[in-house]
Design a protein around this motif. Structure first.
Motif, short mmCIF file in Angstrom:
data_model
loop_
_atom_site.label_atom_id
_atom_site.label_comp_id
_atom_site.label_asym_id
_atom_site.label_seq_id
_atom_site.Cartn_x
_atom_site.Cartn_y
_atom_site.Cartn_z
N ASP A 86 -47.85 38.97 13.21
CA ASP A 86 -49.06 39.66 13.65
C ASP A 86 -49.55 39.15 15.00
N GLY A 87 -50.50 39.86 15.56
CA GLY A 87 -51.01 39.55 16.89
C GLY A 87 -51.71 38.21 17.00
N TRP A 100 -57.78 42.50 16.86
CA TRP A 100 -56.79 41.56 16.33
C TRP A 100 -57.43 40.55 15.39
N GLY A 101 -58.76 40.45 15.43
CA GLY A 101 -59.44 39.50 14.57
C GLY A 101 -59.40 38.09 15.09
N THR A 102 -59.32 37.95 16.40
CA THR A 102 -59.24 36.62 17.00
C THR A 102 -59.89 36.66 18.37
N GLY A 103 -59.87 35.56 19.06
CA GLY A 103 -60.35 35.54 20.42
C GLY A 103 -61.77 35.05 20.54
N PRO A 104 -62.42 35.36 21.65
CA PRO A 104 -63.70 34.76 21.98
C PRO A 104 -64.84 35.20 21.08
N CYS A 105 -64.69 36.30 20.34
CA CYS A 105 -65.81 36.82 19.55
C CYS A 105 -65.73 36.45 18.07
N THR A 106 -64.69 35.76 17.64
CA THR A 106 -64.57 35.46 16.21
C THR A 106 -64.60 33.97 15.96
N HIS A 113 -50.69 44.10 16.12
CA HIS A 113 -51.66 44.48 15.11
C HIS A 113 -52.18 43.24 14.40
N ARG A 114 -53.18 43.43 13.59
CA ARG A 114 -53.71 42.32 12.79
C ARG A 114 -52.68 41.88 11.75
N ASP A 115 -51.90 42.82 11.26
CA ASP A 115 -50.83 42.51 10.31
C ASP A 115 -49.50 42.48 11.07
N PRO A 144 -47.55 34.65 22.37
CA PRO A 144 -47.43 34.44 23.82
C PRO A 144 -45.97 34.34 24.29
N ALA A 145 -45.13 33.70 23.50
CA ALA A 145 -43.71 33.61 23.87
C ALA A 145 -43.07 34.99 23.84
N LEU A 146 -43.44 35.81 22.89
CA LEU A 146 -42.90 37.17 22.80
C LEU A 146 -43.38 38.02 23.98
#
Length: 131
Positions: free
Chosen positions: A8-9, A125-131, A52-54, A15-17
């Motif tokens: 998932d994302g 994606w459910g991640t990052g600066p807002c979660t 995606h999230r999944d 990042p490697a991908l």
């Protein structure tokens, strides 16, 4: 088109991908462009990951040039993937992609619409600066 399932994302390997995708398909110096377009097998070629999230999907693809066959293009795509698996990537390729990412990151912050779009991607994606 050839597709592979990838994590998932939010996965640490994403990042490697992304780096791999850029090495394969970012610009006329990219591996797929040189292997397929420059040799007249394809009109264009690229790779990308639909994050995606999944579970996500990674694809390598090309549009066949007149006179080339699907088998020729498929073998060329698989050949480039195999080269990376066996030989890795070069420091010059990594440096080229790093420079492209620095420029792209600056454009992501160019104006309120760009910032809002980037924040929406992180939220999705459910991640990052807002979660």
């Amino acid at each position: 088109m050839i597709a592979h399932k990838v994590p998932d994302g939010r996965d640490a390997d994403q990042p490697a991908l992304e780096m791999l995708d850029a090495i394969l398909s970012s610009g006329k110096n990219a591996r797929l462009y040189r292997a397929l377009v420059d040799k007249g097998l394809a009109l264009n070629a690229g790779s990308g990951t639909d994050l995606h999230r999944d579970l996500s999907l990674h694809t390598v693809y090309a549009t066949l040039a007149p006179g080339s066959t699907m088998e020729q293009v498929e073998q060329a795509l698989l050949g480039e993937i195999e080269k990376i698996k066996t030989d890795g990537v070069t420091p010059a390729e990594i440096e080229r992609v790093k420079q492209q990412y620095v420029a792209a990151d600056a454009y992501k912050r160019d104006g309120t619409a760009a910032v809002a779009s980037e924040l929406n991607e992180w939220i999705a994606w459910g991640t990052g600066p807002c979660t």
